[in-house]
Design an enzyme around this catalytic site. Structure first.
Site, PDB file in Angstrom:
ATOM      1  N   TRP A 180       1.179  -1.145  -0.392  1.00 52.85           N
ATOM      2  CA  TRP A 180      -0.074  -0.342   0.340  1.00 52.85           C
ATOM      3  C   TRP A 180       0.905   1.643  -0.274  1.00 52.85           C
ATOM      4  CZ3 TRP A 180      -4.642  -0.538  -1.303  1.00 52.85           C
ATOM      5  CH2 TRP A 180      -5.661   0.517  -1.487  1.00 52.85           C
TER       6      TRP A 180
ATOM      7  N   ASP B  61       0.240  11.338  -0.010  1.00 51.40           N
ATOM      8  CA  ASP B  61      -1.232  12.071   0.004  1.00 51.40           C
ATOM      9  C   ASP B  61      -1.968  11.760   0.459  1.00 51.40           C
ATOM     10  OD1 ASP B  61      -1.241  11.360  -2.491  1.00 51.40           O
ATOM     11  OD2 ASP B  61      -2.482  12.841  -2.978  1.00 51.40           O
TER      12      ASP B  61
ATOM     13  N   GLU C  45      -3.193   8.369  -2.322  1.00 52.94           N
ATOM     14  CA  GLU C  45      -2.341   7.767  -1.879  1.00 52.94           C
ATOM     15  C   GLU C  45      -1.288   7.562  -2.884  1.00 52.94           C
ATOM     16  OE1 GLU C  45      -6.105   4.866  -1.092  1.00 52.94           O
ATOM     17  OE2 GLU C  45      -5.157   4.735   1.435  1.00 52.94           O
ATOM     18  N   GLU C  46      -1.384   8.246  -3.544  1.00 55.25           N
ATOM     19  CA  GLU C  46      -0.335   8.143  -5.018  1.00 55.25           C
ATOM     20  C   GLU C  46       1.300   9.270  -4.546  1.00 55.25           C
ATOM     21  OE1 GLU C  46      -3.494  10.196  -7.269  1.00 55.25           O
ATOM     22  OE2 GLU C  46      -4.240   7.936  -8.399  1.00 55.25           O
TER      23      GLU C  46
ATOM     24  N   GLU D 293     -18.108   6.263  -4.789  1.00 51.18           N
ATOM     25  CA  GLU D 293     -17.126   7.244  -4.736  1.00 51.18           C
ATOM     26  C   GLU D 293     -17.187   8.199  -5.738  1.00 51.18           C
ATOM     27  OE1 GLU D 293     -13.047   5.667  -6.167  1.00 51.18           O
ATOM     28  OE2 GLU D 293     -12.513   6.147  -4.197  1.00 51.18           O
TER      29      GLU D 293
HETATM   30  C1  NOJ Z   1      -4.836   4.452  -6.339  1.00 46.22           C
HETATM   31  C2  NOJ Z   1      -5.696   5.650  -6.586  1.00 46.22           C
HETATM   32  O1  NOJ Z   1      -5.872   7.049  -6.773  1.00 46.22           O
HETATM   33  C3  NOJ Z   1      -6.363   5.555  -5.097  1.00 46.22           C
HETATM   34  O2  NOJ Z   1      -6.369   6.390  -4.139  1.00 46.22           O
HETATM   35  C4  NOJ Z   1      -6.440   4.414  -4.542  1.00 46.22           C
HETATM   36  O3  NOJ Z   1      -6.399   4.414  -2.919  1.00 46.22           O
HETATM   37  C5  NOJ Z   1      -6.062   3.093  -4.493  1.00 46.22           C
HETATM   38  N1  NOJ Z   1      -5.628   3.290  -6.148  1.00 46.22           N
HETATM   39  C6  NOJ Z   1      -6.023   1.976  -3.914  1.00 46.22           C
HETATM   40  O4  NOJ Z   1      -7.554   1.476  -4.419  1.00 46.22           O
HETATM   41  C1  NOJ Z   2      -9.294   6.226  -2.083  1.00 38.27           C
HETATM   42  C2  NOJ Z   2      -9.336   7.797  -1.966  1.00 38.27           C
HETATM   43  O1  NOJ Z   2      -7.786   7.718  -2.885  1.00 38.27           O
HETATM   44  C3  NOJ Z   2      -8.579   7.812  -0.278  1.00 38.27           C
HETATM   45  O2  NOJ Z   2      -8.112   9.214   0.462  1.00 38.27           O
HETATM   46  C4  NOJ Z   2     -10.214   7.117   1.125  1.00 38.27           C
HETATM   47  O3  NOJ Z   2      -8.814   7.218   1.926  1.00 38.27           O
HETATM   48  C5  NOJ Z   2      -9.763   5.738   0.025  1.00 38.27           C
HETATM   49  N1  NOJ Z   2      -9.743   5.428  -0.979  1.00 38.27           N
HETATM   50  C6  NOJ Z   2     -10.460   4.708   0.773  1.00 38.27           C
HETATM   51  O4  NOJ Z   2     -12.036   5.936   0.690  1.00 38.27           O
END
Ligand code: NOJ
Ligand code: NOJ
Length: 589
Positions: free
Chosen positions: A147, A203, A206-207, A432
């Site tokens: 992750w 950030d 998650e990227e 989402e």
């Molecule tokens: C990439 C997405 O842009 C990010 O926001 C997400 O949390 C992960 N993949 C996993 O779903």
């Molecule tokens: C992807 C989002 O980019 C992130 O901000 C969020 O925490 C996870 N999904 C779970 O909702």
């Protein structure tokens, strides 16, 4: 006009619920009806996704919030520290506003977070970085899959949610619970924030690995309210008070002059990224303080910077989604994370579209409190989209221009809600994302954070606000930052090494500042006070505050040969405070 003087004379933790603003011009009844129905669906949607009895989270224990019931494509059936904290912040505000049925759940959230804080995980042990792990399994075990980690906003966001609750408890005879049950969680989260705020991480999306505006602005708020809470509970909060202004100093560097560049110091290959990103709007609404003025330094929702940024970010989506085609400037558009997003093809999100509305409702609350709106050169283009002939100046409440501004901004904000309404399916389920071409729901279904956003946005529209977090007394950045990525402590090393006159002594170890274990790159100590009875070698070295490290001393013979100290490595952790000092006394082994 609405006046909120009452708000600021009440105890800090008291949340006010007032619904006295005149209805907006834009089909108020239609929006009002949607807000009522969708508000109910949203609160039920949140409860269904949490333990111990959530219909869509059957195996989640008490206090655990599942991000979404979706178990594949994408698999969000986990609990994220960020999503949970933002959701509970909304629920805690609602509890304080009168929904007492939520208190049991809030207490369950508190216990669940105390438990999760104790888990060792791929980001570290509980006291060595583990609090930055973003995601845990629903059954409260460590998520060991690959992750984007760490994500350093979680502890700060949790501090905010829990501080609001702790302050309320203190005001309502719950001092013991605040001190014994809630403070220990906050204390750990703040120690994490003090220690790691100046280090890079992933950030909120998650990227991107680097320094994130969202993470840092959440950290600033948490440090400020944590300092105040610690004082109320007569507890120490090492480093909190000195780190807060440094964080504020650092976040100034994300301002480009016309918008917030949300990620800096990144390792991003994608040069096309402008940095315009709705996470900056999320930052503004998350750090909204109802007692604040339109402060640029803290990017308050009504500040010229945040309004210019609102326009820059929302405009960046106008031409990229076909569902935005033909929508004029000054009318709401569908808003995603950032225009270059590719996740699920890159689409608008419900929570970011709602955030665009929420910032504007927050701004209206702030203007009402100040009884004026100031239009500056920087915010003029934002206002011109709504009122084409407006000029810069100060418009006092009671003037017709003030009235026109408030009404135009409310209409604009409602228009973002209308956008969400248009693309919400008949059953009210908020996923989402919604498709950039068709508007149909996409990606994770029943996203808890989407529902929580619906609640906070509609609370702000109804003039319901949380307590102040102390922005008015902590909104001035120091004139010089201690360094964007440096918060150091000055450590004096005194070591006693018996050697001979022409020899030298260096210290070398695990940090860049002491040569990363490269003998040639260590720091040479000063032997000028050396005597045979007191063979002292010493030196002052600036080291990262609060960061543990290992080291050793090396003797250099006059011919350049080296002798390492024997035995295992020495260990030291400088104090947490930026600008603090420490003394280490060692004896050569
Ligand atoms: C990439 C997405 O842009 C990010 O926001 C997400 O949390 C992960 N993949 C996993 O779903
Ligand atoms: C992807 C989002 O980019 C992130 O901000 C969020 O925490 C996870 N999904 C779970 O909702």
């Amino acid at each position: 006009m609405f006046h909120s003087t009452l708000l600021y004379t009440l105890p800090v933790a008291l949340l006010l619920a007032r619904t006295v603003f005149s209805s907006p011009a834009n089909e108020p009844s239609v929006i009002d009806e949607f807000i009522t129905t969708q508000g109910n669906i949203s609160i039920h949607g949140i409860i269904a996704n949490m333990g111990p009895d959530g219909a869509k989270a059957p195996d989640a224990p008490a206090g655990i919030v599942v991000a979404s019931p979706s178990r594949s494509d994408p698999d969000y059936y986990s609990t994220w520290t960020r999503d949970s904290a933002l959701t509970y912040k909304a629920l805690i505000e609602r509890f304080i506003a009168g929904d007492t049925s939520l208190q049991t759940r809030i207490n369950e959230y508190v216990s669940s977070q105390a438990y999760i804080q104790g888990l060792s995980n791929p980001s570290g042990d509980p006291d060595s970085g583990g609090l930055g792990d973003p995601r845990f399994n629903v059954d409260r075990t460590t998520f060991t899959g690959g992750w984007a980690r760490p994500q350093r906003d979680g502890p700060a966001l949790r501090t905010t949610a829990l501080s609001i609750y702790a302050n309320w408890l203190i005001d309502h005879d719950g001092q013991t619970q605040a001190l014994d049950t809630i403070w220990p969680i906050i204390e750990k989260d703040l120690a994490y924030t003090v220690r790691y705020w100046n280090q890079t991480g992933f950030d909120l999306w998650e990227e991107t690995y680097g320094s994130s505006f969202f993470t840092l602005s959440a950290s600033h708020r948490a440090l400020v309210e944590g300092t105040t809470l610690a004082k109320r509970l007569s507890q120490p909060c090492p480093g909190c008070e000195s780190a807060a202004p440094q964080v504020l100093c650092f976040i100034q560097s994300f301002w480009t002059g016309s918008y917030i560049d949300t990620n800096i110091n990144t390792n991003e290959a994608n040069e096309a990224h402008t940095g315009k990103d709705a996470s900056s709007i999320l930052s503004s609404i998350h750090t909204f303080d109802p007692a604040a003025k339109c402060t640029d330094a803290t990017f308050q929702p009504c500040s010229s910077r945040a309004l210019a940024n609102h326009k820059a970010v929302t405009d960046s989506f106008r031409s990229v989604y076909s569902i935005n085609n033909g929508i004029d400037q000054g009318r709401a558009v569908a808003v995603g994370r950032y225009s270059e997003d590719l996740y699920y093809g890159g689409n608008p999100w419900y929570l970011t579209t709602l955030a665009a509305a929420e910032q504007l409702y927050d701004a209206i609350i702030q203007w009402s409190h100040q009884d004026s709106v100031i239009v500056t050169d920087l915010s003029l283009p934002f206002f011109r989209d709504l009122l084409p002939s407006i000029a810069t100046g100060t418009y006092e409440s009671g003037s017709s221009t003030y009235g026109s501004i408030i009404s135009a901004v409310s209409t604009y904000a409602d228009d973002f809600i209308a956008m969400v309404q248009k693309y919400t399916p008949p059953n009210g389920g908020l996923a989402e994302q919604y498709d950039r071409n068709t508007g149909s729901p996409l990606s994770a279904v029943d996203l808890t954070w989407s529902y929580a956003s619906f609640l906070t946005t509609s609370h702000r529209r109804a003039r319901k606000v949380g307590p102040t977090w102390g922005e008015p007394t902590s909104n001035t950045p120091p004139t010089t930052c201690l360094g964007a990525l440096a918060c150091s402590a000055r450590i004096t090393f005194n070591t006693h090494v018996t050697n001979s006159f022409h020899e030298n002594v260096t210290i070398v170890g695990q940090l860049d500042q002491i040569g990363n274990w490269g003998p040639e790159n260590g720091i040479r100590l000063d032997g000028s006070k050396y005597t045979s009875s007191d063979p002292l070698w010493y030196g002052d070295i600036d080291l990262p505050a609060g960061t543990p490290f290992e080291y050793k001393y090396i003797k250099w013979t006059s011919s350049g040969e080296i002798v390492w100290e024997s035995g295992s490595n020495r260990k030291y952790t400088p104090p947490l405070e930026c600008g603090s000092s420490g003394i280490v006394n060692d004896l050569w082994t």
